[in-house]
Design a protein around this motif. Structure first.
Motif, PDB file in Angstrom:
ATOM      1  N   ILE A   1      57.722  -7.112  67.281  1.00  0.00           N
ATOM      2  CA  ILE A   1      58.950  -7.432  68.025  1.00  0.00           C
ATOM      3  C   ILE A   1      58.616  -7.713  69.489  1.00  0.00           C
ATOM      4  N   ASP A   2      57.833  -6.842  70.084  1.00  0.00           N
ATOM      5  CA  ASP A   2      57.441  -7.028  71.489  1.00  0.00           C
ATOM      6  C   ASP A   2      56.680  -8.342  71.681  1.00  0.00           C
ATOM      7  N   TYR A   3      55.824  -8.652  70.737  1.00  0.00           N
ATOM      8  CA  TYR A   3      55.010  -9.868  70.834  1.00  0.00           C
ATOM      9  C   TYR A   3      55.880 -11.121  70.680  1.00  0.00           C
TER      10      TYR A   3
ATOM     11  N   VAL B   1      59.355  -9.106  59.101  1.00  0.00           N
ATOM     12  CA  VAL B   1      60.446  -8.158  59.378  1.00  0.00           C
ATOM     13  C   VAL B   1      60.885  -8.268  60.835  1.00  0.00           C
ATOM     14  N   ALA B   2      59.916  -8.322  61.742  1.00  0.00           N
ATOM     15  CA  ALA B   2      60.237  -8.453  63.169  1.00  0.00           C
ATOM     16  C   ALA B   2      61.021  -9.733  63.443  1.00  0.00           C
ATOM     17  N   SER B   3      60.612 -10.819  62.800  1.00  0.00           N
ATOM     18  CA  SER B   3      61.305 -12.101  63.015  1.00  0.00           C
ATOM     19  C   SER B   3      62.745 -12.032  62.518  1.00  0.00           C
ATOM     20  N   ASP B   4      62.973 -11.322  61.410  1.00  0.00           N
ATOM     21  CA  ASP B   4      64.331 -11.170  60.888  1.00  0.00           C
ATOM     22  C   ASP B   4      65.203 -10.336  61.832  1.00  0.00           C
ATOM     23  N   LEU B   5      64.641  -9.265  62.359  1.00  0.00           N
ATOM     24  CA  LEU B   5      65.389  -8.413  63.286  1.00  0.00           C
ATOM     25  C   LEU B   5      65.714  -9.168  64.570  1.00  0.00           C
ATOM     26  N   LEU B   6      64.780  -9.964  65.051  1.00  0.00           N
ATOM     27  CA  LEU B   6      65.006 -10.739  66.274  1.00  0.00           C
ATOM     28  C   LEU B   6      65.966 -11.903  66.035  1.00  0.00           C
ATOM     29  N   ALA B   7      65.915 -12.488  64.844  1.00  0.00           N
ATOM     30  CA  ALA B   7      66.853 -13.570  64.520  1.00  0.00           C
ATOM     31  C   ALA B   7      68.284 -13.086  64.620  1.00  0.00           C
ATOM     32  N   GLN B   8      68.507 -11.854  64.205  1.00  0.00           N
ATOM     33  CA  GLN B   8      69.841 -11.272  64.317  1.00  0.00           C
ATOM     34  C   GLN B   8      70.163 -10.940  65.766  1.00  0.00           C
ATOM     35  N   ALA B   9      69.189 -10.380  66.466  1.00  0.00           N
ATOM     36  CA  ALA B   9      69.408  -9.922  67.841  1.00  0.00           C
ATOM     37  C   ALA B   9      69.745 -11.065  68.790  1.00  0.00           C
ATOM     38  N   GLU B  10      69.244 -12.265  68.519  1.00  0.00           N
ATOM     39  CA  GLU B  10      69.481 -13.358  69.462  1.00  0.00           C
ATOM     40  C   GLU B  10      70.901 -13.927  69.364  1.00  0.00           C
TER      41      GLU B  10
ATOM     42  N   GLY C   1      73.667 -12.226  69.976  1.00  0.00           N
ATOM     43  CA  GLY C   1      74.407 -11.718  71.127  1.00  0.00           C
ATOM     44  C   GLY C   1      73.984 -10.296  71.441  1.00  0.00           C
ATOM     45  N   ILE C   2      74.328  -9.833  72.632  1.00  0.00           N
ATOM     46  CA  ILE C   2      73.864  -8.497  73.051  1.00  0.00           C
ATOM     47  C   ILE C   2      74.522  -7.389  72.245  1.00  0.00           C
ATOM     48  N   ASP C   3      75.660  -7.693  71.584  1.00  0.00           N
ATOM     49  CA  ASP C   3      76.312  -6.668  70.777  1.00  0.00           C
ATOM     50  C   ASP C   3      75.954  -6.780  69.297  1.00  0.00           C
ATOM     51  N   SER C   4      75.004  -7.664  68.954  1.00  0.00           N
ATOM     52  CA  SER C   4      74.505  -7.731  67.575  1.00  0.00           C
ATOM     53  C   SER C   4      73.668  -6.485  67.296  1.00  0.00           C
ATOM     54  N   GLN C   5      73.518  -6.168  66.009  1.00  0.00           N
ATOM     55  CA  GLN C   5      72.731  -4.979  65.663  1.00  0.00           C
ATOM     56  C   GLN C   5      71.703  -5.309  64.587  1.00  0.00           C
TER      57      GLN C   5
ATOM     58  N   LEU D   1      60.751 -16.176  72.961  1.00  0.00           N
ATOM     59  CA  LEU D   1      62.096 -16.626  72.609  1.00  0.00           C
ATOM     60  C   LEU D   1      62.875 -17.121  73.828  1.00  0.00           C
ATOM     61  N   PRO D   2      63.517 -18.283  73.727  1.00  0.00           N
ATOM     62  CA  PRO D   2      64.350 -18.777  74.826  1.00  0.00           C
ATOM     63  C   PRO D   2      65.506 -17.827  75.150  1.00  0.00           C
ATOM     64  N   ARG D   3      65.987 -17.112  74.131  1.00  0.00           N
ATOM     65  CA  ARG D   3      67.107 -16.180  74.327  1.00  0.00           C
ATOM     66  C   ARG D   3      66.604 -14.730  74.347  1.00  0.00           C
ATOM     67  N   LYS D   4      65.416 -14.545  74.937  1.00  0.00           N
ATOM     68  CA  LYS D   4      64.784 -13.227  74.878  1.00  0.00           C
ATOM     69  C   LYS D   4      65.587 -12.148  75.598  1.00  0.00           C
ATOM     70  N   GLU D   5      66.290 -12.506  76.662  1.00  0.00           N
ATOM     71  CA  GLU D   5      67.066 -11.499  77.391  1.00  0.00           C
ATOM     72  C   GLU D   5      68.209 -10.970  76.533  1.00  0.00           C
ATOM     73  N   ILE D   6      68.889 -11.868  75.830  1.00  0.00           N
ATOM     74  CA  ILE D   6      69.963 -11.470  74.917  1.00  0.00           C
ATOM     75  C   ILE D   6      69.384 -10.632  73.780  1.00  0.00           C
ATOM     76  N   ALA D   7      68.311 -11.135  73.158  1.00  0.00           N
ATOM     77  CA  ALA D   7      67.704 -10.437  72.027  1.00  0.00           C
ATOM     78  C   ALA D   7      67.199  -9.060  72.424  1.00  0.00           C
ATOM     79  N   ALA D   8      66.611  -8.958  73.605  1.00  0.00           N
ATOM     80  CA  ALA D   8      66.065  -7.668  74.069  1.00  0.00           C
ATOM     81  C   ALA D   8      67.170  -6.626  74.224  1.00  0.00           C
ATOM     82  N   LYS D   9      68.321  -7.045  74.751  1.00  0.00           N
ATOM     83  CA  LYS D   9      69.439  -6.100  74.914  1.00  0.00           C
ATOM     84  C   LYS D   9      69.962  -5.636  73.557  1.00  0.00           C
ATOM     85  N   ALA D  10      70.045  -6.553  72.595  1.00  0.00           N
ATOM     86  CA  ALA D  10      70.503  -6.183  71.254  1.00  0.00           C
ATOM     87  C   ALA D  10      69.508  -5.241  70.579  1.00  0.00           C
TER      88      ALA D  10
END
Length: 428
Positions: free
Chosen positions: A282-284, A249-258, A260-264, A289-298
């Motif tokens: 999710i935290d782990y 579940v966490a991987s699916d949520l992060l796959a979406q988040a990466e 862009g920052i406006d993804s939900q 992730l190479p795009r962790k900054e983008i994913a974290a904001k989303a």
């Protein structure tokens, strides 16, 4: 990621969660309106200037031709080439199956009606190229366009810093037989395809996802050209129960988040334990992730909702109308009939959204922002028009004639009535 208990939320709280409101929408609209107006007035000159302004690239010409695409494509890694070919075959098989002819129907003796499909002659495909390279979108849009039989396919994608495109998009073009890619991005690409410039052909319908500027531009040009749908920032809603795997579940949520920052990324779960474990995961996973900054904001702008049961989860999902819906449960079969609003659905714990994004065969260009309540995702049908035909035989004219005469007279349209009456008189 915020966590809510559904039973503690007021109606206005719930509406706010559904709304996906972004504060500076008005500012985006003003900027896009100016871009469209400038492209319409100045054509190629505007496109070159916008490329300097937004892409930081000076273009000597606005497109890459077939020879240039072949050269760029030759540098693609062998494993990427094979992956693109596999994805293409699956997408082709699925979309080819959507081509269906319809039978002629005799609605009453002597009255025959039917429909036939015709390809939209000129279509524009927008392939995003901002923070991610998206050959998958090229395949998803161009494959059904080719299957449908569109005569002219105009492809626009933002230029790289070297004023070229990447080897992945170039190889897609070569594989699909598309001999030109226009190096134009953003709202200006939509404007160019909608109105045409000295170099870019005007099209009849525009397809493709993009950021808020692209989406806003598509909605603004609808009075001049058709669009596939309002496809803005990407989103996923995961429904999870006690049978879900929190790491999946966490991987699916992060796959979406990466994206862009406006993804939900939205999690609706029947178990607080699943929510807690997913947040830990999710935290782990985020740290690697190479795009962790983008994913974290989303993720920071996303949320989880605890519900009492799967029916409540489905109600929330149908009101939200997600672009992507994942049923992270072993009991997904019982939930399928309850799905009313969703762009594309991923069933069970072994079916991530990534499969549909790339290679299962279904299309990943889907309605967002709640538009899944009224729009379907891109399909072969999206590149076709349906034309109706009818033919009256002598007995058909006699059988239907009086009905048409009475209805035409009731509406006060005498010429409509006469078109029937004259023919009836002639055959008698």
């Amino acid at each position: 990621m915020k966590v809510y208990n559904y039973k503690d939320l007021s109606e206005s709280n719930i509406e706010h969660l559904y709304s996906r409101q972004i504060e500076d929408d008005k500012l985006v609209e003003e900027r896009v309106s100016d871009i469209i107006k400038t492209v319409r007035n100045d054509g190629d000159k505007a496109l070159i200037n916008f490329s300097k302004q937004f892409d930081k690239v000076t273009l000597e010409k606005l497109y890459l031709d077939a020879e240039e695409l072949e050269t760029i494509a030759s540098s693609i890694p062998p494993d990427a080439k094979k992956a693109i070919e596999t994805a293409y075959q699956n997408i082709k098989v699925f979309h080819q199956s959507q081509l269906k002819s319809e039978e002629k129907i005799e609605t009453m003796p002597g009255v025959v009606c039917w429909r036939e499909s015709r390809a939209i002659e000129k279509v524009g495909l927008y392939i995003p190229g901002g923070t991610a390279v998206l050959p998958s979108t090229f395949l998803m849009l161009a494959t059904p366009a080719i299957i449908a039989g569109c005569k002219e396919i105009v492809v626009c994608s933002p230029p790289q810093s070297d004023a070229k495109t990447n080897c992945y998009l170039a190889y897609c073009a070569v594989l699909l037989g598309i001999d030109k890619i226009y190096l134009i991005g953003g709202a200006q690409a939509i404007a160019a395809m909608a109105f045409g410039t000295e170099t870019v052909p005007k099209v009849y319908k525009i397809f493709g996802p993009g950021n808020r500027y692209v989406t806003t531009a598509k909605t603004m040009v609808q009075n001049k050209v058709a669009i596939d749908m309002p496809a803005g920032p990407s989103e996923v809603l995961v429904i999870a129960d006690e049978t879900a795997n929190p790491s999946f579940v966490a991987s699916d949520l992060l796959a979406q988040a990466e994206h862009g920052i406006d993804s939900q990324s939205v999690l609706v779960a029947t178990s607080m334990d699943v929510i807690d474990k997913t947040l830990v995961e999710i935290d782990y996973q985020l740290t690697t992730l190479p795009r962790k900054e983008i994913a974290a904001k989303a993720i920071a702008n996303s949320y989880a909702v605890l519900v009492d049961n799967s029916n409540e989860a489905m109600h929330f999902s149908n009101e939200y109308a997600p672009e992507h819906l994942i049923l992270a449960t072993d009991k997904f079969e019982s939930l399928i009939p309850l799905i009313i609003n969703a762009g594309s659905v991923f069933l069970g714990n072994l079916t991530p959204e990534s499969a549909g994004d790339y290679a299962s065969g279904t299309n990943h260009t889907l309605p967002t922002s709640g538009f899944a309540k009224a729009y379907s995702g891109v399909s072969t049908d999206a590149f076709l028009k349906k034309i109706t035909f009818q033919h009256l035989k002598v007995n058909g004219l006699k059988n239907i004639g009086n009905t048409v005469e009475i209805l035409a007279a009731a509406e006060g349209l005498e010429a409509h009535k006469n078109a029937i009456t004259l023919r009836l008189n002639n055959i008698e």
